[in-house]
Design a protein around this motif. Structure first.
Motif, PDB file in Angstrom:
ATOM      1  N   LYS A  15       0.975  -1.214  -0.287  1.00 58.09           N
ATOM      2  CA  LYS A  15      -0.399   0.169  -0.240  1.00 58.09           C
ATOM      3  C   LYS A  15       1.390   1.443  -0.239  1.00 58.09           C
ATOM      4  O   LYS A  15       0.067   1.914  -0.996  1.00 58.09           O
ATOM      5  CB  LYS A  15      -0.976   0.045   1.186  1.00 58.09           C
ATOM      6  CG  LYS A  15      -1.617  -0.833   0.990  1.00 58.09           C
ATOM      7  CD  LYS A  15      -2.944  -0.668   2.356  1.00 58.09           C
ATOM      8  CE  LYS A  15      -4.442  -2.158   2.116  1.00 58.09           C
ATOM      9  NZ  LYS A  15      -4.536  -2.188   3.144  1.00 58.09           N
ATOM     10  N   GLU A  16       2.105   0.838   0.518  1.00 48.88           N
ATOM     11  CA  GLU A  16       3.098   2.217   1.098  1.00 48.88           C
ATOM     12  C   GLU A  16       3.556   2.467  -0.891  1.00 48.88           C
ATOM     13  O   GLU A  16       3.953   3.794  -1.154  1.00 48.88           O
ATOM     14  CB  GLU A  16       3.839   1.785   2.022  1.00 48.88           C
ATOM     15  CG  GLU A  16       3.624   2.220   3.053  1.00 48.88           C
ATOM     16  CD  GLU A  16       4.787   1.816   4.236  1.00 48.88           C
ATOM     17  OE1 GLU A  16       5.625   1.726   3.566  1.00 48.88           O
ATOM     18  OE2 GLU A  16       3.672   1.409   5.100  1.00 48.88           O
ATOM     19  N   LEU A  20       3.483   6.103  -3.340  1.00 51.59           N
ATOM     20  CA  LEU A  20       4.489   6.681  -3.661  1.00 51.59           C
ATOM     21  C   LEU A  20       4.608   6.625  -5.060  1.00 51.59           C
ATOM     22  O   LEU A  20       5.363   7.793  -5.425  1.00 51.59           O
ATOM     23  CB  LEU A  20       5.222   5.851  -2.924  1.00 51.59           C
ATOM     24  CG  LEU A  20       7.033   6.206  -3.116  1.00 51.59           C
ATOM     25  CD1 LEU A  20       6.683   7.471  -2.456  1.00 51.59           C
ATOM     26  CD2 LEU A  20       8.372   4.744  -2.576  1.00 51.59           C
ATOM     27  N   CYS A  21       4.262   5.831  -5.729  1.00 46.61           N
ATOM     28  CA  CYS A  21       4.476   5.740  -7.143  1.00 46.61           C
ATOM     29  C   CYS A  21       3.574   6.907  -8.456  1.00 46.61           C
ATOM     30  O   CYS A  21       2.541   6.915  -8.081  1.00 46.61           O
ATOM     31  CB  CYS A  21       3.769   4.663  -7.588  1.00 46.61           C
ATOM     32  SG  CYS A  21       4.452   4.318  -9.682  1.00 46.61           S
ATOM     33  N   PRO A  22       4.381   7.984  -8.855  1.00 47.16           N
ATOM     34  CA  PRO A  22       4.191   9.020  -9.790  1.00 47.16           C
ATOM     35  C   PRO A  22       2.984   8.308 -10.661  1.00 47.16           C
ATOM     36  O   PRO A  22       2.352   9.284 -10.611  1.00 47.16           O
ATOM     37  CB  PRO A  22       5.411   9.908  -9.695  1.00 47.16           C
ATOM     38  CG  PRO A  22       6.691   8.907  -9.659  1.00 47.16           C
ATOM     39  CD  PRO A  22       5.893   7.575  -8.443  1.00 47.16           C
ATOM     40  N   THR A  23       3.221   7.566 -10.742  1.00 47.63           N
ATOM     41  CA  THR A  23       2.805   7.346 -12.911  1.00 47.63           C
ATOM     42  C   THR A  23       1.337   6.007 -11.766  1.00 47.63           C
ATOM     43  O   THR A  23       0.934   5.801 -13.552  1.00 47.63           O
ATOM     44  CB  THR A  23       3.808   6.338 -13.144  1.00 47.63           C
ATOM     45  OG1 THR A  23       4.498   5.649 -13.020  1.00 47.63           O
ATOM     46  CG2 THR A  23       4.574   7.979 -13.719  1.00 47.63           C
ATOM     47  N   SER A  24       1.453   5.314 -11.000  1.00 47.77           N
ATOM     48  CA  SER A  24       0.531   4.494 -11.110  1.00 47.77           C
ATOM     49  C   SER A  24       1.111   3.125 -11.090  1.00 47.77           C
ATOM     50  O   SER A  24       0.029   2.956 -11.937  1.00 47.77           O
ATOM     51  CB  SER A  24      -1.245   4.832 -10.890  1.00 47.77           C
ATOM     52  OG  SER A  24      -1.204   6.002 -10.108  1.00 47.77           O
ATOM     53  N   ALA A  25       1.701   2.791 -11.259  1.00 45.92           N
ATOM     54  CA  ALA A  25       2.331   1.795 -12.025  1.00 45.92           C
ATOM     55  C   ALA A  25       2.971   0.311 -10.915  1.00 45.92           C
ATOM     56  O   ALA A  25       2.333  -0.987 -11.951  1.00 45.92           O
ATOM     57  CB  ALA A  25       3.961   2.330 -12.761  1.00 45.92           C
ATOM     58  N   ILE A  26       1.771   0.637  -9.812  1.00 44.40           N
ATOM     59  CA  ILE A  26       2.288  -0.506  -9.639  1.00 44.40           C
ATOM     60  C   ILE A  26       1.011  -0.787  -8.488  1.00 44.40           C
ATOM     61  O   ILE A  26       0.025   0.427  -8.026  1.00 44.40           O
ATOM     62  CB  ILE A  26       2.643   0.132  -7.600  1.00 44.40           C
ATOM     63  CG1 ILE A  26       4.997   0.380  -8.378  1.00 44.40           C
ATOM     64  CG2 ILE A  26       2.969  -1.242  -6.223  1.00 44.40           C
ATOM     65  CD1 ILE A  26       5.375   0.859  -7.568  1.00 44.40           C
ATOM     66  N   PHE A  85       0.629  -8.198  -5.572  1.00 47.55           N
ATOM     67  CA  PHE A  85       1.788  -6.603  -6.181  1.00 47.55           C
ATOM     68  C   PHE A  85       2.235  -6.959  -7.790  1.00 47.55           C
ATOM     69  O   PHE A  85       2.930  -8.343  -7.977  1.00 47.55           O
ATOM     70  CB  PHE A  85       2.769  -7.153  -4.907  1.00 47.55           C
ATOM     71  CG  PHE A  85       3.245  -6.083  -5.103  1.00 47.55           C
ATOM     72  CD1 PHE A  85       3.057  -4.513  -4.689  1.00 47.55           C
ATOM     73  CD2 PHE A  85       4.699  -5.864  -5.936  1.00 47.55           C
ATOM     74  CE1 PHE A  85       4.394  -3.747  -4.674  1.00 47.55           C
ATOM     75  CE2 PHE A  85       6.241  -5.543  -6.048  1.00 47.55           C
ATOM     76  CZ  PHE A  85       5.324  -3.847  -5.028  1.00 47.55           C
ATOM     77  N   SER A  86       2.067  -6.090  -8.472  1.00 44.95           N
ATOM     78  CA  SER A  86       2.944  -5.937  -9.064  1.00 44.95           C
ATOM     79  C   SER A  86       3.774  -4.673  -9.666  1.00 44.95           C
ATOM     80  O   SER A  86       2.879  -3.678  -9.533  1.00 44.95           O
ATOM     81  CB  SER A  86       1.880  -6.337 -11.124  1.00 44.95           C
ATOM     82  OG  SER A  86       0.615  -5.572 -10.628  1.00 44.95           O
ATOM     83  N   ILE A  87       4.285  -4.671 -11.251  1.00 42.64           N
ATOM     84  CA  ILE A  87       4.588  -3.443 -11.428  1.00 42.64           C
ATOM     85  C   ILE A  87       4.423  -3.268 -13.260  1.00 42.64           C
ATOM     86  O   ILE A  87       5.120  -4.277 -13.902  1.00 42.64           O
ATOM     87  CB  ILE A  87       6.201  -2.059 -11.346  1.00 42.64           C
ATOM     88  CG1 ILE A  87       6.510  -2.789  -9.597  1.00 42.64           C
ATOM     89  CG2 ILE A  87       6.731  -1.632 -12.225  1.00 42.64           C
ATOM     90  CD1 ILE A  87       8.243  -3.049  -9.510  1.00 42.64           C
ATOM     91  N   ASN A  88       3.412  -2.352 -13.570  1.00 43.78           N
ATOM     92  CA  ASN A  88       3.655  -1.995 -14.475  1.00 43.78           C
ATOM     93  C   ASN A  88       4.232  -1.426 -14.970  1.00 43.78           C
ATOM     94  O   ASN A  88       4.568  -0.257 -15.502  1.00 43.78           O
ATOM     95  CB  ASN A  88       1.984  -1.486 -15.138  1.00 43.78           C
ATOM     96  CG  ASN A  88       1.586  -1.590 -15.815  1.00 43.78           C
ATOM     97  OD1 ASN A  88       2.276  -1.721 -17.667  1.00 43.78           O
ATOM     98  ND2 ASN A  88       0.019  -1.616 -16.373  1.00 43.78           N
ATOM     99  N   LEU A  89       5.656  -2.494 -16.159  1.00 42.75           N
ATOM    100  CA  LEU A  89       6.555  -1.321 -16.520  1.00 42.75           C
ATOM    101  C   LEU A  89       6.161  -0.656 -17.993  1.00 42.75           C
ATOM    102  O   LEU A  89       6.276   0.151 -18.043  1.00 42.75           O
ATOM    103  CB  LEU A  89       7.646  -2.299 -17.628  1.00 42.75           C
ATOM    104  CG  LEU A  89       8.457  -3.035 -16.817  1.00 42.75           C
ATOM    105  CD1 LEU A  89       9.360  -4.261 -17.129  1.00 42.75           C
ATOM    106  CD2 LEU A  89       8.802  -2.612 -15.511  1.00 42.75           C
TER     107      LEU A  89
END
Length: 100
Positions: A44-45, A49-55, A60-64
């Protein structure tokens, strides 16, 4: 013609001659590695924190496709996310850009 030669002389070589044997700088941010021990509160943190909402928090995942490789999630996660030097991340399928 003289103008082009001056530009070439000043800028030097603008290509990579050996793509297979290229050595990237350690500062290069490539494919991230995600540790499976990220808790729900940490997720959640990181989402906030992510400026582009990629997380995405669950799962849990990161959208590249959205990530700008700012590395803030790596700094905040205490080693649970690490951006590697792996540069071969291009694909024609957007689903393959989501790293879990």
């Amino acid at each position: 013609m003289l103008k082009e030669l001056k530009i070439l002389f000043r800028h030097g070589k603008q290509y990579i001659s050996d793509l297979e044997g290229v050595q990237l700088t350690p500062l290069f941010r490539g494919l991230p590695q995600i540790d499976n021990s990220i808790t729900a509160s940490e997720a959640k943190e990181l989402v906030a924190l992510c400026p582009t909402s990629a997380i995405n928090a669950f799962p849990f995942s990161i959208n590249l496709a959205k990530c700008v490789f700012c590395k803030e999630c790596e700094f905040q996660s205490a080693g649970k996310i690490k951006f590697t030097n792996h540069h071969k991340i291009a694909t024609n399928d957007l689903n393959r850009l989501i790293i879990k």
